[in-house]
Design an enzyme around this catalytic site. Sequence first.
Site, PDB file in Angstrom:
ATOM      1  N   ASP A 128       0.833  -1.206   0.000  1.00  0.00           N
ATOM      2  CA  ASP A 128       0.000   0.000   0.000  1.00  0.00           C
ATOM      3  C   ASP A 128       0.870   1.260   0.000  1.00  0.00           C
ATOM      4  OD1 ASP A 128      -2.830   0.967   0.423  1.00  0.00           O
ATOM      5  OD2 ASP A 128      -1.913   1.890   2.184  1.00  0.00           O
ATOM      6  N   GLU A 164      14.253 -15.457   0.520  1.00  0.00           N
ATOM      7  CA  GLU A 164      14.544 -16.511   1.512  1.00  0.00           C
ATOM      8  C   GLU A 164      13.606 -17.699   1.318  1.00  0.00           C
ATOM      9  OE1 GLU A 164      13.982 -14.600   5.300  1.00  0.00           O
ATOM     10  OE2 GLU A 164      15.703 -13.256   4.995  1.00  0.00           O
TER      11      GLU A 164
HETATM   12  C1  NOJ Z   1      -4.444   2.878  -0.866  1.00  0.00           C
HETATM   13  C2  NOJ Z   1      -5.597   1.961  -0.609  1.00  0.00           C
HETATM   14  O1  NOJ Z   1      -5.910   1.273  -1.785  1.00  0.00           O
HETATM   15  C3  NOJ Z   1      -6.728   2.833  -0.105  1.00  0.00           C
HETATM   16  O2  NOJ Z   1      -7.939   2.119  -0.034  1.00  0.00           O
HETATM   17  C4  NOJ Z   1      -6.341   3.415   1.214  1.00  0.00           C
HETATM   18  O3  NOJ Z   1      -7.345   4.311   1.637  1.00  0.00           O
HETATM   19  C5  NOJ Z   1      -5.023   4.173   1.130  1.00  0.00           C
HETATM   20  N1  NOJ Z   1      -4.031   3.470   0.380  1.00  0.00           N
HETATM   21  C6  NOJ Z   1      -4.460   4.443   2.496  1.00  0.00           C
HETATM   22  O4  NOJ Z   1      -4.023   3.260   3.088  1.00  0.00           O
END
Ligand code: NOJ
Length: 547
Positions: free
Chosen positions: A212, A262
């Site tokens: 993310d 790993e």
């Molecule tokens: C990207 C994620 O896809 C989204 O849903 C989220 O709100 C933001 N990152 C923050 O984590």
Amino acid sequence: MPEDAAPHDPARREWWRDAVVYQVYPRSFADADGDGIGDLPGVRSRLPYLAALGVDAVWLSPFYPSPLADGGYDITDHRDVDPRLGTLADLDALVAEAHAHDIRVIIDIVPNHTSDQHPWFRAALEAGPGAPERDRYIFRRGAGPDGSLPPADWRSHFGGPAWERAADGEWYCHLFAREQPDLNWAHPEVRQYFLDTLRFWADRGVDGFRIDVAHSLAKDLSEPLRSQPHLDARLPLDGSDPLYDREEVHEIYRSWRRVFDEYDPPRMAVAETWHPASSRTFLYARPDELGQVFDFSLLKSEWDAEQFRTVITRSLAEHAGLGGGMTWVLSSHDVPRHASRLALPVGTDLDAWLAGDGRTPAVDPEVAARRARAATLTMLALPGSAYLYQGEELGLLEVADLPRERLQDPVHERTGGTLKGRDGCRVPLPWASSGPSFGFGAGDAWLPQPDWFADVAADTQSGRPESSLELYRSALHLRRKLAVDDSFAWVPTDDPQVLHFRRSDGWSCLLNVSAREVPLPGRVLLSSNPSQGERLAPETAVWVEEG
Ligand code: NOJ
């Protein structure tokens, strides 16, 4: 297993290079215990459906303990399961059963921020200004004579400033909701915590990770903090930004790659960088880093042949020589569903459209269905990996008219209601045309489902050859046979509104964006149009075998 093993052999080490990955947003997928919230046993119960669909992997959006300030992307424990969604034992059972179906499991890693309820952040607040506990986050004194102004002009992606003032007067940085404080990646404990977290899940048999906000971990925190009042479109794209896509972030992923390697087979990873695309975007996919990065260029395209042609050409060119895997995406849990999007006139402001409950311009469901299927078939014909979002196989439209009082996305609150946010693509899935919550679970779903779900439910579509679901099934199975390598060549067409590209052995895809019928160059293997005739119908894609 040698690299030249047959494609789609589940034992292949780099299985992800041409995989079809199905994104599960667990809270909205299937609810096994009837509390209105989807859960891991629910996902497990639907594995036969996913196997029949023909996906190679599922990517599970966060299922970790979370106060749900941002749908689970605000995590209090990165190594556990939220009790509302199940237990670690449920996750283990899900992974084992997925593997028995030859389906890999990818999970979400959220390294940019934690929940404000994470023990680290609670300790930081408790310890007070100057305490070492604060160093894992980004705390600063405020600006102005009494420190009452945010320390810098950074903006939250969800609206408003990226700073919140703690009760003791210091401010902390949050690029998303105030309940999602950003971690300080200069801190060795933060780095170690995520290396250990990756191992924790890899040891449990998880096959890969979706990272993310992968581009924002390394920030320039030197004093005075630099100005960055922009989001997205006006960001510099040369690595000079203080917050996004800095060169130093790549060193983090090189250290992660050493962890992935790993394992046997090495764990895969895909970076999420919601950032204007540039040649730097694809660097995250280098083989000594994550291997894949989401390419959102199709997802950002409108129903326009030139846009499709341009982004496909650019993405293929940018990947050349880097060694990373290509990816394509049309829908996710963060954007209005592509069936609705592509039915809107070119130039439509999606935020304004949603803010008006999707009334103007109105989406014609038939146009939406035609275009969505055509776009999907085109995407699935491209070399590389394709990411599907749950429910797109049903041709679901955006639920654009959710009542505002039911919205949960923090975007709605943080923009003072100017934006409706992302709940319209997160409405729990319709599995059955009747019964409680359309087969999602035994009770009401956490977001209201529209009446039209009855007509598009999975059980209504299953077995109907003209349905979207059956088209996806046919496409995924045929793709396994046809997509044997990464070959790709544009074939010139007389009409710029018709795209034609050739894969190996004379297999081609044509996409007709125009309103006219055009001749077909060969035998149709699969068409997005249930009433495919001798010619290529408007707003249709076909896979053809050229003689
Ligand atoms: C990207 C994620 O896809 C989204 O849903 C989220 O709100 C933001 N990152 C923050 O984590």
